[in-house]
Design a protein around this motif. Structure first.
Motif, PDB file in Angstrom:
ATOM      1  N   SER A  81       0.840  -1.198   0.000  1.00  0.00           N
ATOM      2  CA  SER A  81       0.000   0.000   0.000  1.00  0.00           C
ATOM      3  C   SER A  81       0.875   1.249   0.000  1.00  0.00           C
ATOM      4  CB  SER A  81      -0.918   0.003   1.225  1.00  0.00           C
ATOM      5  OG  SER A  81      -1.815  -1.084   1.195  1.00  0.00           O
ATOM      6  N   TYR A  82       1.976   1.195   0.767  1.00  0.00           N
ATOM      7  CA  TYR A  82       2.915   2.318   0.775  1.00  0.00           C
ATOM      8  C   TYR A  82       3.589   2.473  -0.593  1.00  0.00           C
ATOM      9  CZ  TYR A  82       2.614   2.296   5.916  1.00  0.00           C
ATOM     10  OH  TYR A  82       2.178   2.360   7.211  1.00  0.00           O
ATOM     11  N   VAL A  83       3.963   1.346  -1.200  1.00  0.00           N
ATOM     12  CA  VAL A  83       4.593   1.388  -2.524  1.00  0.00           C
ATOM     13  C   VAL A  83       3.642   2.018  -3.537  1.00  0.00           C
ATOM     14  CG1 VAL A  83       5.532  -0.006  -4.411  1.00  0.00           C
ATOM     15  CG2 VAL A  83       6.056  -0.621  -2.042  1.00  0.00           C
ATOM     16  N   LEU A  84       2.376   1.602  -3.491  1.00  0.00           N
ATOM     17  CA  LEU A  84       1.369   2.158  -4.393  1.00  0.00           C
ATOM     18  C   LEU A  84       1.218   3.658  -4.176  1.00  0.00           C
ATOM     19  CD1 LEU A  84      -0.940   1.944  -6.445  1.00  0.00           C
ATOM     20  CD2 LEU A  84      -2.438   1.210  -4.584  1.00  0.00           C
ATOM     21  N   HIS A  85       1.216   4.085  -2.925  1.00  0.00           N
ATOM     22  CA  HIS A  85       1.064   5.510  -2.632  1.00  0.00           C
ATOM     23  C   HIS A  85       2.230   6.307  -3.204  1.00  0.00           C
ATOM     24  CE1 HIS A  85       0.975   9.222  -0.128  1.00  0.00           C
ATOM     25  NE2 HIS A  85      -0.333   9.066  -0.285  1.00  0.00           N
ATOM     26  N   GLY A  86       3.454   5.760  -3.101  1.00  0.00           N
ATOM     27  CA  GLY A  86       4.614   6.444  -3.659  1.00  0.00           C
ATOM     28  C   GLY A  86       4.531   6.570  -5.165  1.00  0.00           C
ATOM     29  N   ALA A  87       4.072   5.495  -5.822  1.00  0.00           N
ATOM     30  CA  ALA A  87       3.907   5.535  -7.272  1.00  0.00           C
ATOM     31  C   ALA A  87       2.829   6.543  -7.664  1.00  0.00           C
ATOM     32  CB  ALA A  87       3.554   4.142  -7.794  1.00  0.00           C
ATOM     33  N   GLU A  88       1.753   6.564  -6.896  1.00  0.00           N
ATOM     34  CA  GLU A  88       0.650   7.485  -7.177  1.00  0.00           C
ATOM     35  C   GLU A  88       1.115   8.936  -7.065  1.00  0.00           C
ATOM     36  OE1 GLU A  88      -3.965   7.961  -5.727  1.00  0.00           O
ATOM     37  OE2 GLU A  88      -2.429   7.544  -4.239  1.00  0.00           O
ATOM     38  N   THR A  89       1.943   9.221  -6.063  1.00  0.00           N
ATOM     39  CA  THR A  89       2.464  10.578  -5.886  1.00  0.00           C
ATOM     40  C   THR A  89       3.290  11.006  -7.095  1.00  0.00           C
ATOM     41  OG1 THR A  89       2.520  10.312  -3.477  1.00  0.00           O
ATOM     42  CG2 THR A  89       3.892  12.053  -4.421  1.00  0.00           C
ATOM     43  N   ALA A  90       4.177  10.104  -7.562  1.00  0.00           N
ATOM     44  CA  ALA A  90       5.008  10.423  -8.723  1.00  0.00           C
ATOM     45  C   ALA A  90       4.153  10.656  -9.962  1.00  0.00           C
ATOM     46  CB  ALA A  90       6.010   9.297  -8.970  1.00  0.00           C
ATOM     47  N   CYS A  91       3.129   9.838 -10.135  1.00  0.00           N
ATOM     48  CA  CYS A  91       2.256   9.988 -11.299  1.00  0.00           C
ATOM     49  C   CYS A  91       1.454  11.282 -11.232  1.00  0.00           C
ATOM     50  CB  CYS A  91       1.326   8.788 -11.415  1.00  0.00           C
ATOM     51  SG  CYS A  91       2.155   7.282 -11.978  1.00  0.00           S
ATOM     52  N   ARG A  92       0.987  11.621 -10.050  1.00  0.00           N
ATOM     53  CA  ARG A  92       0.217  12.861  -9.904  1.00  0.00           C
ATOM     54  C   ARG A  92       1.104  14.067 -10.211  1.00  0.00           C
ATOM     55  NH1 ARG A  92      -1.167  12.332  -5.021  1.00  0.00           N
ATOM     56  NH2 ARG A  92      -3.157  11.294  -5.367  1.00  0.00           N
ATOM     57  N   GLU A  93       2.340  14.027  -9.735  1.00  0.00           N
ATOM     58  CA  GLU A  93       3.275  15.126 -10.004  1.00  0.00           C
ATOM     59  C   GLU A  93       3.519  15.306 -11.501  1.00  0.00           C
ATOM     60  OE1 GLU A  93       5.900  14.574  -5.866  1.00  0.00           O
ATOM     61  OE2 GLU A  93       6.599  13.749  -7.784  1.00  0.00           O
ATOM     62  N   ALA A  94       3.507  14.181 -12.244  1.00  0.00           N
ATOM     63  CA  ALA A  94       3.797  14.230 -13.683  1.00  0.00           C
ATOM     64  C   ALA A  94       2.540  14.310 -14.539  1.00  0.00           C
ATOM     65  CB  ALA A  94       4.609  12.998 -14.077  1.00  0.00           C
ATOM     66  N   GLY A  95       1.364  14.264 -13.910  1.00  0.00           N
ATOM     67  CA  GLY A  95       0.122  14.314 -14.666  1.00  0.00           C
ATOM     68  C   GLY A  95      -0.162  13.049 -15.444  1.00  0.00           C
ATOM     69  N   VAL A  96       0.279  11.915 -14.907  1.00  0.00           N
ATOM     70  CA  VAL A  96       0.060  10.620 -15.562  1.00  0.00           C
ATOM     71  C   VAL A  96      -0.973   9.823 -14.766  1.00  0.00           C
ATOM     72  CG1 VAL A  96       1.107   8.415 -16.237  1.00  0.00           C
ATOM     73  CG2 VAL A  96       2.391  10.552 -16.504  1.00  0.00           C
TER      74      VAL A  96
END
Length: 351
Positions: A81-96
């Motif tokens: 769940s933490y790994v997913l949250h980190g990926a989600e943060t990176a994607c949100r920052e990049a608009g993906v």
């Protein structure tokens, strides 16, 4: 005509005698290749009629987070769940946009991936070779977290060092019979943690006793498997006085069993886990653990996909020992007054 059918990246890689990743970098004009290799790939692509337009440049329009359902749900295995949250943060920052899909053996992974219209894949946790080949046949940029597979970019923490630090901590605290509870050793991170555990014993001059190393029973539910493993250790003629568990959840389940058998933690038996999930700091007693930045694992993997940096590599993030009450060595006077360890006592004895 062959052009109408469409040449796949895999076919192009086989014809050029290079990897799929090399083909991807050559067609995208990314660095890391010699001009000779780049020209070779472009020449083969032209001869075979490969549609270069299929391989878009720039960041992916959509990323898919793949999770192996066989290792438990995100609710029972909060690490991911933490790994997913980190990926989600990176994607949100990049608009993906990021979506998630759980994978189970026997399912047609390629069909499900196509439904998500993904242009990049982030695989989290262990996938068996058959599943990995199915994922790679999707011919999409791929990065793995908490797993290793040849020819794929992987992001892990320093599992072997973390287990070594945890085991050495127990040994330096005076433990005489250190046991370990592991998940399936086929998993990359688990096998490295087993190596770190054994290395610490070897360096301390302790003989490795296989009876003190148990693995979770895959036929049981996750919580039941952790409790069963601890019961097996307590049934040994000389039960352990310290336990390293390959993750925090298993350590917490094992401590529950010890409490039920009248054993005090840490006076009678000490514990240390791995991952530093939120529950570790709030368990009774608070659980010592090995900490890594779980969200960073997902963030680094997602950024690699966003930036197109998917060349085969095994990145390793740092770890840190976190000492809490569960593994603290008892004071000398407490140790002398403690009941002799070795036999299970009824839970009612301390109630």
């Amino acid at each position: 005509m062959a052009e109408k059918r469409g040449v796949t990246i895999r076919e192009l890689a086989e014809a050029a005698g290079v990897s799929i990743g090399t083909v991807s970098r050559a067609l995208k004009g990314q660095p890391g290749l010699s001009e000779q290799t780049r020209a070779q790939v472009l020449g083969v692509a032209q001869r075979m009629g490969y549609d270069v337009g299929k391989l878009r440049t720039g960041k992916p329009r959509r990323m898919l987070f793949l999770y192996n359902r066989s290792i438990g749900s995100l609710a029972t295995n909060p690490f991911y769940s933490y790994v997913l949250h980190g990926a989600e943060t990176a994607c949100r920052e990049a608009g993906v946009p990021l979506s998630m899909m759980s994978v189970l053996g026997g399912e047609d992974i390629a069909v499900q991936v196509r439904r998500h219209e993904a242009e990049a894949l982030l695989g989290a946790g262990y996938f068996d070779p058959e599943a990995m080949e199915a994922i790679r046949r999707c011919e999409l940029p791929l990065v793995l977290v908490d797993h290793f597979y040849p020819g794929v970019r992987c992001v892990n923490d320093d599992n072997q060092l973390g287990a070594w630090l945890a085991t050495r901590h127990l040994l330096e605290g005076g433990a005489k019979r250190v046991a370990a509870i592991f998940g399936p050793l086929a998993h990359h991170s688990v096998s490295l943690r087993a190596k770190g555990f054994r290395r610490a014993l070897y360096e301390a001059g302790r003989l490795f006793d296989p009876d003190y190393e148990v693995t979770l029973d895959p036929s049981l539910e996750y919580r039941d498997a952790g409790r069963d493993a601890m019961r097996r250790l307590l049934e040994l003629p000389e039960p352990p006085d310290a336990v390293f568990a390959y993750n925090d959840s298993t350590a917490i389940f094992a401590m529950e069993v010890c409490h039920e058998h009248g054993l005090r933690v840490p006076q009678d038996i000490r514990f240390i886990g791995y991952d530093d999930i939120e529950e570790a700091a709030h368990s009774k007693p608070p659980l010592s653990t090995v900490k890594m930045d779980k969200e960073a694992l997902g963030h680094v993997a997602a950024r690699a996909l966003i930036e197109g940096d998917t060349a085969p590599n095994d990145a390793s993030l740092p770890v840190e020992l976190v000492v809490r009450e569960s593994s603290r060595a008892p004071e000398p006077q407490q140790e002398a007054a403690a009941p002799r360890k070795g036999r299970r006592q009824p839970a009612a004895a301390e109630r």
